[in-house]
Scaffold this motif. Structure first.
Motif, PDB file in Angstrom:
ATOM      1  N   GLU A   1      12.253  46.069  91.520  1.00 33.88           N
ATOM      2  CA  GLU A   1      11.569  47.357  91.422  1.00 33.88           C
ATOM      3  C   GLU A   1      10.610  47.456  92.588  1.00 33.88           C
ATOM      4  OE1 GLU A   1      10.244  49.076  87.544  1.00 33.88           O
ATOM      5  OE2 GLU A   1       8.250  48.923  88.455  1.00 33.88           O
TER       6      GLU A   1
ATOM      7  N   GLY B   1      22.832  44.324  75.184  1.00 34.05           N
ATOM      8  CA  GLY B   1      22.058  44.863  76.295  1.00 34.05           C
ATOM      9  C   GLY B   1      21.384  43.799  77.152  1.00 34.05           C
TER      10      GLY B   1
ATOM     11  N   GLN C   1      21.805  46.068  93.788  1.00 34.67           N
ATOM     12  CA  GLN C   1      20.559  46.636  93.283  1.00 34.67           C
ATOM     13  C   GLN C   1      19.614  47.016  94.422  1.00 34.67           C
ATOM     14  OE1 GLN C   1      18.621  45.179  89.751  1.00 34.67           O
ATOM     15  NE2 GLN C   1      20.428  43.958  89.221  1.00 34.67           N
TER      16      GLN C   1
ATOM     17  N   LYS D   1      22.489  55.210  82.055  1.00 32.83           N
ATOM     18  CA  LYS D   1      21.777  53.938  81.966  1.00 32.83           C
ATOM     19  C   LYS D   1      22.420  52.895  82.876  1.00 32.83           C
ATOM     20  CE  LYS D   1      19.943  54.652  77.346  1.00 32.83           C
ATOM     21  NZ  LYS D   1      18.558  54.812  77.637  1.00 32.83           N
TER      22      LYS D   1
ATOM     23  N   VAL E   1      11.360  56.080  83.113  1.00 33.68           N
ATOM     24  CA  VAL E   1      11.598  55.542  81.771  1.00 33.68           C
ATOM     25  C   VAL E   1      10.373  55.713  80.862  1.00 33.68           C
ATOM     26  CG1 VAL E   1      13.371  53.900  82.498  1.00 33.68           C
ATOM     27  CG2 VAL E   1      10.973  53.196  82.468  1.00 33.68           C
TER      28      VAL E   1
ATOM     29  N   CYS F   1       9.880  39.820  83.862  1.00 37.03           N
ATOM     30  CA  CYS F   1      10.917  40.794  83.534  1.00 37.03           C
ATOM     31  C   CYS F   1      10.410  42.188  83.864  1.00 37.03           C
ATOM     32  CB  CYS F   1      11.346  40.700  82.074  1.00 37.03           C
ATOM     33  SG  CYS F   1      10.089  41.186  80.895  1.00 37.03           S
TER      34      CYS F   1
ATOM     35  N   ARG G   1      18.435  52.030  88.880  1.00 36.04           N
ATOM     36  CA  ARG G   1      19.290  52.806  87.965  1.00 36.04           C
ATOM     37  C   ARG G   1      19.867  54.039  88.650  1.00 36.04           C
ATOM     38  NH1 ARG G   1      16.880  55.461  84.299  1.00 36.04           N
ATOM     39  NH2 ARG G   1      14.805  55.261  85.175  1.00 36.04           N
TER      40      ARG G   1
ATOM     41  N   PRO H   1      10.981  46.554  82.569  1.00 39.47           N
ATOM     42  CA  PRO H   1      11.228  47.236  81.307  1.00 39.47           C
ATOM     43  C   PRO H   1      12.695  47.593  81.020  1.00 39.47           C
ATOM     44  CG  PRO H   1       9.857  48.590  82.759  1.00 39.47           C
ATOM     45  CD  PRO H   1      10.102  47.300  83.447  1.00 39.47           C
ATOM     46  N   THR H   2      13.524  47.572  82.036  1.00 41.87           N
ATOM     47  CA  THR H   2      14.960  47.764  81.843  1.00 41.87           C
ATOM     48  C   THR H   2      15.641  46.532  82.447  1.00 41.87           C
ATOM     49  OG1 THR H   2      15.130  49.004  83.913  1.00 41.87           O
ATOM     50  CG2 THR H   2      14.818  50.300  81.906  1.00 41.87           C
ATOM     51  N   PRO H   3      16.919  46.296  82.194  1.00 37.16           N
ATOM     52  CA  PRO H   3      17.568  45.071  82.689  1.00 37.16           C
ATOM     53  C   PRO H   3      17.902  45.138  84.187  1.00 37.16           C
ATOM     54  CG  PRO H   3      19.125  46.361  81.410  1.00 37.16           C
ATOM     55  CD  PRO H   3      17.793  47.057  81.308  1.00 37.16           C
ATOM     56  N   ILE H   4      16.854  45.157  84.993  1.00 33.68           N
ATOM     57  CA  ILE H   4      17.003  45.202  86.442  1.00 33.68           C
ATOM     58  C   ILE H   4      16.338  43.975  87.050  1.00 33.68           C
ATOM     59  CG2 ILE H   4      17.212  47.713  86.582  1.00 33.68           C
ATOM     60  CD1 ILE H   4      14.234  47.860  87.306  1.00 33.68           C
TER      61      ILE H   4
ATOM     62  N   ILE I   1      23.342  50.571  85.819  1.00 33.16           N
ATOM     63  CA  ILE I   1      22.586  49.916  86.874  1.00 33.16           C
ATOM     64  C   ILE I   1      23.591  49.262  87.805  1.00 33.16           C
ATOM     65  CG2 ILE I   1      20.849  48.177  87.414  1.00 33.16           C
ATOM     66  CD1 ILE I   1      19.934  48.535  84.413  1.00 33.16           C
TER      67      ILE I   1
END
Length: 140
Positions: A132, A53, A63, A42, A16, A124, A37, A126-129, A44
């Motif tokens: 990581e 979003g 996930q 996009k 990303v 959080c 992802r 950087p993406t709605p996950i 997930i």
């Protein structure tokens, strides 16, 4: 360092930002943070977003399976493998609700190889996950 040390997978989701999937230094492979992802979209797995979003609901198990798949794709494309992982840092956005499920799934994937592991909760990503991974592996 030369560009030959940069490793990318054609099958894993695109980064990303301006960074590679992995970088080889000597016989060590450092993976950039990898989320769940899917490549080329996009989407997930297990995440439902509203029109703004924002996360309405998510399934941490979906996930987890997806992020482990992405890690495996990057390792293999880079010339390493799952059994060569030596260190894993896991970022969760909801330790209280998700740790138990994540830990059970992690144990399934790592029953034969047990790299060092650190798991931390963060505000959080950087993406709605919700998860990581940052990994280090050996490479031949």
């Amino acid at each position: 360092m030369n560009n030959e040390s940069i490793k990318n997978s054609n099958e894993a989701p695109e980064p990303v930002g301006l960074y590679p999937h992995a970088r080889k230094v000597g016989n060590i492979l450092y993976l950039s943070g990898v989320g769940p992802r899917e490549k080329g979209t996009k989407k997930i797995p297990g995440v439902e977003l509203n029109q703004n979003g924002e996360i309405i609901s998510y399934n941490i198990a979906d996930q987890c399976h997806s992020v482990f798949k992405n890690i495996k794709l990057i390792l293999e494309a880079s010339g390493s493998s799952w059994d060569q992982l030596i260190d894993v840092t896991v970022f969760l956005t909801n330790m209280k609700d998700d740790f138990k499920i994540y830990n059970e799934i992690y144990a399934e994937y790592f029953k034969d190889n047990q790299p060092c592991r650190t798991t931390v909760e963060i505000n959080c990503l950087p993406t709605p996950i919700a998860i990581e991974l940052k990994c280090v592996a050996t490479i031949d």
